[in-house]
Design an enzyme around this catalytic site. Structure first.
Site, PDB file in Angstrom:
ATOM      1  N   THR A   1       0.839  -1.205   0.000  1.00  0.00           N
ATOM      2  CA  THR A   1       0.000   0.000   0.000  1.00  0.00           C
ATOM      3  C   THR A   1       0.873   1.253   0.000  1.00  0.00           C
ATOM      4  OG1 THR A   1      -1.716  -1.199   1.191  1.00  0.00           O
ATOM      5  CG2 THR A   1      -1.908   1.196   1.151  1.00  0.00           C
TER       6      THR A   1
ATOM      7  N   HIS B   1       2.671   5.824  -2.721  1.00  0.00           N
ATOM      8  CA  HIS B   1       3.838   6.626  -3.096  1.00  0.00           C
ATOM      9  C   HIS B   1       3.814   6.934  -4.593  1.00  0.00           C
ATOM     10  CE1 HIS B   1       8.192   7.745  -3.324  1.00  0.00           C
ATOM     11  NE2 HIS B   1       8.074   7.189  -4.526  1.00  0.00           N
ATOM     12  N   GLU B   2       3.640   5.908  -5.406  1.00  0.00           N
ATOM     13  CA  GLU B   2       3.624   6.125  -6.862  1.00  0.00           C
ATOM     14  C   GLU B   2       2.451   7.028  -7.248  1.00  0.00           C
ATOM     15  OE1 GLU B   2       6.120   5.536  -8.539  1.00  0.00           O
ATOM     16  OE2 GLU B   2       7.140   4.123  -7.230  1.00  0.00           O
TER      17      GLU B   2
ATOM     18  N   HIS C   1       3.143  10.637  -7.131  1.00  0.00           N
ATOM     19  CA  HIS C   1       3.738  11.237  -8.338  1.00  0.00           C
ATOM     20  C   HIS C   1       2.655  11.729  -9.292  1.00  0.00           C
ATOM     21  CE1 HIS C   1       7.790  10.259  -7.294  1.00  0.00           C
ATOM     22  NE2 HIS C   1       7.588   8.946  -7.284  1.00  0.00           N
TER      23      HIS C   1
ATOM     24  N   ASP D   1      10.182  12.592  -5.618  1.00  0.00           N
ATOM     25  CA  ASP D   1      10.814  11.702  -4.644  1.00  0.00           C
ATOM     26  C   ASP D   1      11.648  12.504  -3.661  1.00  0.00           C
ATOM     27  OD1 ASP D   1      10.019   9.051  -5.421  1.00  0.00           O
ATOM     28  OD2 ASP D   1      11.260   9.293  -7.209  1.00  0.00           O
TER      29      ASP D   1
HETATM   30 ZN   LIG Z   1       8.940   7.713  -6.354  1.00  0.00          ZN
END
Ligand SMILES: [Zn+2]
Length: 227
Positions: A158, A163-164, A167, A173
Site C-alpha cells: 500500500t 507513493h507512486e 507522483h 521523490d
Molecule cells: Zn517515487
C-alpha cells in the site's frame, strides 16, 4: 539522475503503444509509435535511479494535461478536479490501489482520484521489472504507474502504491526523508509501512492542484480554441 530512459521494451511489453490509455482523441491516436524516451521516477533510490525533478514534472504534466483537456472539452463539469485511473492492467493490486485512493481522497481536498474503465487519465500496470515500481510517461505524454511484483512483496504494498500515486498528484521523490514522509519511498527501508502523506505533502498537493492545474487548463483551452 535519470532524465531519459529507453522505455521501448517495457512499453511494448505492456501494450501501451496501441492503447495510448484511451486518453487522446482518435486523430492523434491513429499512429502509435514506440516511445523514444520517457520520464521515470522510481520507488527506491536504486542503482541508476534517483531523485529526478525533471522526470517527475514531465509525469505530473502528462496527467494534468489529460485532465485539463477533458475538462476543456466539457466545460460544464464540476469545479472539483477529478483524476481518473484504470486498474484493468493491474488486477492483482486492486485492493492496494483502492486503499491508496481512499488515503489520498481523505488527505487532500483540491483533487480527487476515481476509477474509470475507459477514458482514464492514467493507468496502473503490474509485472516484473528489475528497476522496481515507478511512475512514467510513455513518450506520448500519457502517464502510467508500474507496480513491480517483487518490490511489492519486499515493501509494504500500500505504501508503494500510495507513493507512486503521489507522483500522479505532482510530488517528487525525497528518499532521504523519514518514514512519516510518503515520498521517501524505499529510502527508510522495508520496515517502513506508512502509506499516508504527511502534512507538508498534503499541502503541496493541494497547492499544485489549485495553481498548477489552472495553468494547464488555460493551455488546454488555448489549444482547443486554435482548432
Ligand atoms: Zn517515487
Amino acid at each position: 539522475m535519470r532524465i531519459t530512459l529507453p522505455l521501448l521494451s517495457t512499453a511494448a511489453g505492456l501494450g501501451l503503444t496501441a492503447a495510448l490509455l484511451g486518453t487522446v482523441p482518435a486523430a492523434t491516436a491513429a499512429a502509435p509509435q514506440a516511445p523514444a524516451q520517457a520520464a521515470h521516477v522510481g520507488f527506491e533510490p536504486s542503482a541508476g535511479s534517483g531523485e529526478d525533478a525533471a522526470a517527475n514534472r514531465a509525469f505530473f504534466e502528462a496527467v494534468v494535461k489529460s485532465v485539463a483537456e477533458k475538462r476543456a472539452a466539457s466545460p460544464s463539469s464540476a469545479a472539483a478536479v477529478t483524476v481518473y485511473y484504470s486498474t484493468t492492467n493491474a488486477p492483482s493490486f486492486r485492493s492496494q490501489i483502492s486503499r491508496s485512493t481512499q488515503i489520498w481522497n481523505g488527505s487532500v481536498s483540491n483533487v480527487r482520484l476515481a476509477e474509470r474503465s475507459s477514458g482514464a487519465d492514467f493507468a496502473y500496470y503490474e509485472g516484473n521489472d528489475s528497476r522496481g515500481s515507478y511512475a512514467s510517461t510513455d513518450g506520448h505524454g500519457n502517464g502510467y504507474i508500474f507496480l513491480d511484483y517483487r518490490q511489492n512483496q519486499q515493501y509494504d504494498s500500500t505504501r508503494v502504491t500510495a507513493h507512486e500515486t503521489g507522483h500522479v498528484l505532482g510530488l517528487p521523490d525525497h528518499y532521504s526523508g523519514p518514514c512519516s514522509e510518503l515520498m521517501s519511498g524505499g529510502g527508510p527501508g522495508p520496515s517502513c509501512t506508512n502509506a499516508y502523506p504527511n502534512s507538508a505533502e498534503r499541502s503541496r498537493v493541494n497547492q499544485l492542484w489549485v495553481n498548477g492545474f489552472q495553468a494547464a487548463l488555460d493551455k488546454a483551452l488555448e489549444k482547443a480554441s486554435q482548432r
